[in-house]
Design a protein around this motif. Structure first.
Motif, PDB file in Angstrom:
ATOM      1  N   PHE A   1     -17.072  25.680 -74.533  1.00  0.00           N
ATOM      2  CA  PHE A   1     -15.723  26.239 -74.652  1.00  0.00           C
ATOM      3  C   PHE A   1     -15.149  26.198 -76.067  1.00  0.00           C
ATOM      4  O   PHE A   1     -14.020  26.601 -76.291  1.00  0.00           O
ATOM      5  CB  PHE A   1     -14.769  25.514 -73.688  1.00  0.00           C
ATOM      6  CG  PHE A   1     -13.710  26.411 -73.109  1.00  0.00           C
ATOM      7  CD1 PHE A   1     -13.944  27.146 -71.954  1.00  0.00           C
ATOM      8  CD2 PHE A   1     -12.461  26.546 -73.717  1.00  0.00           C
ATOM      9  CE1 PHE A   1     -12.982  27.992 -71.421  1.00  0.00           C
ATOM     10  CE2 PHE A   1     -11.482  27.400 -73.196  1.00  0.00           C
ATOM     11  CZ  PHE A   1     -11.748  28.117 -72.042  1.00  0.00           C
ATOM     12  N   HIS A   2     -15.901  25.743 -77.057  1.00  0.00           N
ATOM     13  CA  HIS A   2     -15.319  25.633 -78.408  1.00  0.00           C
ATOM     14  C   HIS A   2     -16.430  25.819 -79.441  1.00  0.00           C
ATOM     15  O   HIS A   2     -17.181  24.886 -79.732  1.00  0.00           O
ATOM     16  CB  HIS A   2     -14.656  24.260 -78.553  1.00  0.00           C
ATOM     17  CG  HIS A   2     -13.996  24.007 -79.880  1.00  0.00           C
ATOM     18  ND1 HIS A   2     -12.830  23.277 -79.992  1.00  0.00           N
ATOM     19  CD2 HIS A   2     -14.329  24.353 -81.149  1.00  0.00           C
ATOM     20  CE1 HIS A   2     -12.491  23.191 -81.272  1.00  0.00           C
ATOM     21  NE2 HIS A   2     -13.389  23.830 -81.992  1.00  0.00           N
ATOM     22  N   THR A   3     -16.546  27.034 -79.963  1.00  0.00           N
ATOM     23  CA  THR A   3     -17.525  27.297 -81.013  1.00  0.00           C
ATOM     24  C   THR A   3     -16.925  28.247 -82.044  1.00  0.00           C
ATOM     25  O   THR A   3     -15.968  28.963 -81.761  1.00  0.00           O
ATOM     26  CB  THR A   3     -18.817  27.954 -80.478  1.00  0.00           C
ATOM     27  OG1 THR A   3     -18.537  29.317 -80.128  1.00  0.00           O
ATOM     28  CG2 THR A   3     -19.387  27.220 -79.275  1.00  0.00           C
ATOM     29  N   HIS A   4     -17.523  28.239 -83.202  1.00  0.00           N
ATOM     30  CA  HIS A   4     -17.050  29.103 -84.286  1.00  0.00           C
ATOM     31  C   HIS A   4     -18.116  30.117 -84.657  1.00  0.00           C
ATOM     32  O   HIS A   4     -19.305  29.899 -84.439  1.00  0.00           O
ATOM     33  CB  HIS A   4     -16.728  28.268 -85.524  1.00  0.00           C
ATOM     34  CG  HIS A   4     -15.630  27.281 -85.296  1.00  0.00           C
ATOM     35  ND1 HIS A   4     -14.322  27.552 -85.600  1.00  0.00           N
ATOM     36  CD2 HIS A   4     -15.633  26.033 -84.768  1.00  0.00           C
ATOM     37  CE1 HIS A   4     -13.579  26.500 -85.287  1.00  0.00           C
ATOM     38  NE2 HIS A   4     -14.348  25.566 -84.775  1.00  0.00           N
ATOM     39  N   THR A   5     -17.664  31.205 -85.247  1.00  0.00           N
ATOM     40  CA  THR A   5     -18.574  32.128 -85.900  1.00  0.00           C
ATOM     41  C   THR A   5     -17.810  32.694 -87.088  1.00  0.00           C
ATOM     42  O   THR A   5     -16.607  32.945 -86.996  1.00  0.00           O
ATOM     43  CB  THR A   5     -19.069  33.223 -84.931  1.00  0.00           C
ATOM     44  OG1 THR A   5     -20.014  34.055 -85.617  1.00  0.00           O
ATOM     45  CG2 THR A   5     -17.944  34.094 -84.386  1.00  0.00           C
TER      46      THR A   5
ATOM     47  N   ILE B   1     -15.866  31.785 -78.356  1.00  0.00           N
ATOM     48  CA  ILE B   1     -16.056  31.833 -79.813  1.00  0.00           C
ATOM     49  C   ILE B   1     -14.755  32.198 -80.530  1.00  0.00           C
ATOM     50  O   ILE B   1     -13.925  32.925 -79.988  1.00  0.00           O
ATOM     51  CB  ILE B   1     -17.145  32.866 -80.201  1.00  0.00           C
ATOM     52  CG1 ILE B   1     -16.717  34.292 -79.814  1.00  0.00           C
ATOM     53  CG2 ILE B   1     -18.485  32.523 -79.552  1.00  0.00           C
ATOM     54  CD1 ILE B   1     -17.598  35.379 -80.405  1.00  0.00           C
ATOM     55  N   PHE B   2     -14.620  31.700 -81.733  1.00  0.00           N
ATOM     56  CA  PHE B   2     -13.495  32.105 -82.585  1.00  0.00           C
ATOM     57  C   PHE B   2     -13.883  31.885 -84.036  1.00  0.00           C
ATOM     58  O   PHE B   2     -14.947  31.349 -84.331  1.00  0.00           O
ATOM     59  CB  PHE B   2     -12.198  31.390 -82.216  1.00  0.00           C
ATOM     60  CG  PHE B   2     -12.356  29.954 -81.800  1.00  0.00           C
ATOM     61  CD1 PHE B   2     -12.505  29.626 -80.460  1.00  0.00           C
ATOM     62  CD2 PHE B   2     -12.370  28.946 -82.745  1.00  0.00           C
ATOM     63  CE1 PHE B   2     -12.662  28.301 -80.067  1.00  0.00           C
ATOM     64  CE2 PHE B   2     -12.518  27.615 -82.350  1.00  0.00           C
ATOM     65  CZ  PHE B   2     -12.669  27.294 -81.011  1.00  0.00           C
ATOM     66  N   GLY B   3     -12.989  32.320 -84.918  1.00  0.00           N
ATOM     67  CA  GLY B   3     -13.338  32.378 -86.335  1.00  0.00           C
ATOM     68  C   GLY B   3     -13.027  31.098 -87.084  1.00  0.00           C
ATOM     69  O   GLY B   3     -13.230  30.001 -86.570  1.00  0.00           O
TER      70      GLY B   3
ATOM     71  N   ALA C   1      -8.140  21.047 -78.092  1.00  0.00           N
ATOM     72  CA  ALA C   1      -9.451  20.874 -78.710  1.00  0.00           C
ATOM     73  C   ALA C   1      -9.761  19.392 -78.907  1.00  0.00           C
ATOM     74  O   ALA C   1      -8.860  18.588 -79.171  1.00  0.00           O
ATOM     75  CB  ALA C   1      -9.475  21.592 -80.060  1.00  0.00           C
ATOM     76  N   HIS C   2     -11.024  19.053 -78.788  1.00  0.00           N
ATOM     77  CA  HIS C   2     -11.503  17.684 -79.036  1.00  0.00           C
ATOM     78  C   HIS C   2     -10.716  16.653 -78.209  1.00  0.00           C
ATOM     79  O   HIS C   2     -10.365  15.590 -78.723  1.00  0.00           O
ATOM     80  CB  HIS C   2     -11.394  17.302 -80.522  1.00  0.00           C
ATOM     81  CG  HIS C   2     -11.777  18.383 -81.482  1.00  0.00           C
ATOM     82  ND1 HIS C   2     -13.063  18.856 -81.604  1.00  0.00           N
ATOM     83  CD2 HIS C   2     -11.038  19.124 -82.371  1.00  0.00           C
ATOM     84  CE1 HIS C   2     -13.101  19.803 -82.542  1.00  0.00           C
ATOM     85  NE2 HIS C   2     -11.889  20.001 -83.007  1.00  0.00           N
ATOM     86  N   CYS C   3     -10.409  16.983 -76.945  1.00  0.00           N
ATOM     87  CA  CYS C   3      -9.632  16.047 -76.111  1.00  0.00           C
ATOM     88  C   CYS C   3      -8.358  15.589 -76.828  1.00  0.00           C
ATOM     89  O   CYS C   3      -8.027  14.391 -76.835  1.00  0.00           O
ATOM     90  CB  CYS C   3     -10.464  14.836 -75.702  1.00  0.00           C
ATOM     91  SG  CYS C   3     -11.707  15.199 -74.447  1.00  0.00           S
TER      92      CYS C   3
ATOM     93  N   THR D   1     -18.673  22.053 -77.715  1.00  0.00           N
ATOM     94  CA  THR D   1     -19.432  21.377 -78.771  1.00  0.00           C
ATOM     95  C   THR D   1     -18.757  21.369 -80.139  1.00  0.00           C
ATOM     96  O   THR D   1     -18.750  20.370 -80.830  1.00  0.00           O
ATOM     97  CB  THR D   1     -20.806  22.060 -78.963  1.00  0.00           C
ATOM     98  OG1 THR D   1     -20.609  23.396 -79.441  1.00  0.00           O
ATOM     99  CG2 THR D   1     -21.605  22.041 -77.677  1.00  0.00           C
ATOM    100  N   ASP D   2     -18.204  22.516 -80.560  1.00  0.00           N
ATOM    101  CA  ASP D   2     -17.739  22.742 -81.941  1.00  0.00           C
ATOM    102  C   ASP D   2     -18.900  23.130 -82.856  1.00  0.00           C
ATOM    103  O   ASP D   2     -18.915  22.772 -84.040  1.00  0.00           O
ATOM    104  CB  ASP D   2     -16.980  21.538 -82.517  1.00  0.00           C
ATOM    105  CG  ASP D   2     -16.034  21.925 -83.653  1.00  0.00           C
ATOM    106  OD1 ASP D   2     -15.769  23.138 -83.819  1.00  0.00           O
ATOM    107  OD2 ASP D   2     -15.575  21.042 -84.376  1.00  0.00           O
ATOM    108  N   PHE D   3     -19.867  23.902 -82.331  1.00  0.00           N
ATOM    109  CA  PHE D   3     -20.869  24.497 -83.225  1.00  0.00           C
ATOM    110  C   PHE D   3     -20.142  25.276 -84.303  1.00  0.00           C
ATOM    111  O   PHE D   3     -19.142  25.909 -83.993  1.00  0.00           O
ATOM    112  CB  PHE D   3     -21.766  25.470 -82.443  1.00  0.00           C
ATOM    113  CG  PHE D   3     -22.860  24.823 -81.643  1.00  0.00           C
ATOM    114  CD1 PHE D   3     -23.535  23.706 -82.101  1.00  0.00           C
ATOM    115  CD2 PHE D   3     -23.233  25.361 -80.416  1.00  0.00           C
ATOM    116  CE1 PHE D   3     -24.563  23.133 -81.358  1.00  0.00           C
ATOM    117  CE2 PHE D   3     -24.261  24.799 -79.665  1.00  0.00           C
ATOM    118  CZ  PHE D   3     -24.927  23.691 -80.137  1.00  0.00           C
TER     119      PHE D   3
HETATM  120 ZN   LIG Z   1     -13.635  23.712 -84.086  1.00  0.00          ZN
END
Ligand SMILES: [Zn+2]
Length: 354
Positions: free
Chosen positions: A30-34, A83-85, A207-209, A260-262
């Motif tokens: 539920f939490h990744t970046h691109t 995904i988000f920026g 985010a991140h609890c 994860t926060d990839f």
């Molecule tokens: Zn993040």
């Protein structure tokens, strides 16, 4: 050891023995970046600003790399991701938004646009972005670089324009809470509760609890969320089982979503508590960064997998059913996405997947 040898000899066996048995058939992160540095005005670590070296990472992280990191961590499960920026003042909003919209056409990816009062977008601009692209909500813009953020409030970050929209369309509002006290800070708790109650249709995900990586923080934080059912917690970069155990004990597991926060969690290593702060213990070879300690004298696998291990251990301690544990990795999150705009957004998005 080469990367291929490491995958075969270290990551693979650990994943198969420790994590694969508890996962559902598909994983939703539920939490990744691109991002691409081409869409930045300046590189944070070259900005000369306080906090610029807080989280040094890759300059290019296209959706193909994200999909590949998901496959490397969870090799036998289809991997899907919200995904988000790049939610920072260095990003050019128009360019970043176009980049994430295009990335959202990748099958299995659910895009969020960057939103927030301090972006100072022209009136109606966020609504037009959501009409043009099936974004499922927004990642709240962080108007600071790194950890140089003493005194923001949630009221400064989110105003009526974006929250009215979120309330109407049941958008996901992914919020990285500000201030050094994190969700353990009573000012932040009051801000989150007010936001949730003023806009009950918004699906707020912290985010991140709530940035509570440590038990001492979560202990003071979690009680505040008992009566706000539209506030959820993503597990990105939370690798302490006791933190997650406290969440499950106090508010149950239904509002917990695996994340994860990839690209950060694509590092091999683990976030640990040392005294009263977290430290990322990682293998050699990653760029130097604050609170990052590298060694080649240890064995380590992907942080994304360590997050799953922490969920497993917490679930075991609180006696969560297998079904509820599996739901953290997929169902709890997809339920939020499917509720956006009465399911119209996700339907449209899936129609646009290549
Ligand atoms: Zn993040």
């Amino acid at each position: 050891m080469t990367d291929t040898e490491r995958l075969e000899k270290v990551d693979g066996p650990f994943y198969r023995n420790e994590v694969a048995p508890i996962l559902p058939p598909k994983v939703l992160d539920f939490h990744t970046h691109t991002w691409s540095a081409q869409n930045w005005k300046v590189k944070p670590w070259e900005s000369g600003k306080d906090g610029g070296t807080y989280m040094v990472t890759d300059e290019e992280y296209p959706p193909e790399r994200l999909a590949s990191d998901g496959r490397r961590a969870f090799p036998d499960r289809p991997y899907e991701a919200v995904i988000f920026g790049y939610p920072s003042p260095v990003a050019d909003w128009e360019k970043d938004t176009a980049f994430v919209a295009a990335a959202g056409q990748h099958r299995g990816f659910y895009p969020l646009v960057l939103g927030g009062q301090e972006l100072a977008l022209p009136p109606g601009r966020l609504r037009r972005a959501l009409d043009a692209t099936p974004f499922l909500g927004f990642k709240v813009f962080l108007n600071w670089i790194g950890d140089a953020y003493g005194d923001k409030t949630i009221e400064q970050m989110l105003g009526p324009e974006e929250m009215t929209l979120a309330n109407e369309r049941r958008l996901v509002v992914l919020l990285h809470v500000p201030r050094s006290g994190r969700l353990a800070d009573p000012v932040i708790q009051a801000g989150v509760v007010k936001l949730a109650k003023d806009y009950p249709g918004a699906q707020i995900v912290l985010a991140h609890c709530g940035r509570c990586y440590l038990p001492s923080e979560m202990r003071r934080a979690i009680g505040a969320l008992r009566d706000v059912p539209n506030v959820h917690l993503d597990t990105s970069m939370v690798m302490d089982a006791l933190v997650l155990q406290m969440v499950m004990d106090e508010i149950g597991s239904d509002r917990l979503v695996f994340a994860t926060d990839f690209p950060v969690a694509a590092m091999r290593g683990r976030r640990v508590r040392v005294m009263d702060h977290w430290v990322d213990v990682v293998l050699d070879g990653y760029p130097p960064s604050a609170y990052r300690l590298a060694s080649d004298g240890i064995r380590a696998t992907f942080m994304a997998v360590e997050i799953a291990v922490a969920i497993r251990d917490a679930a075991e301690r609180v006696g969560l059913t297998d079904a509820r544990r599996r739901a953290i990795f997929y169902d709890n999150g997809i339920r939020l996405l499917e509720a956006v705009d009465q399911g119209r957004a996700i339907q449209r998005l899936r129609g646009e997947w290549r």
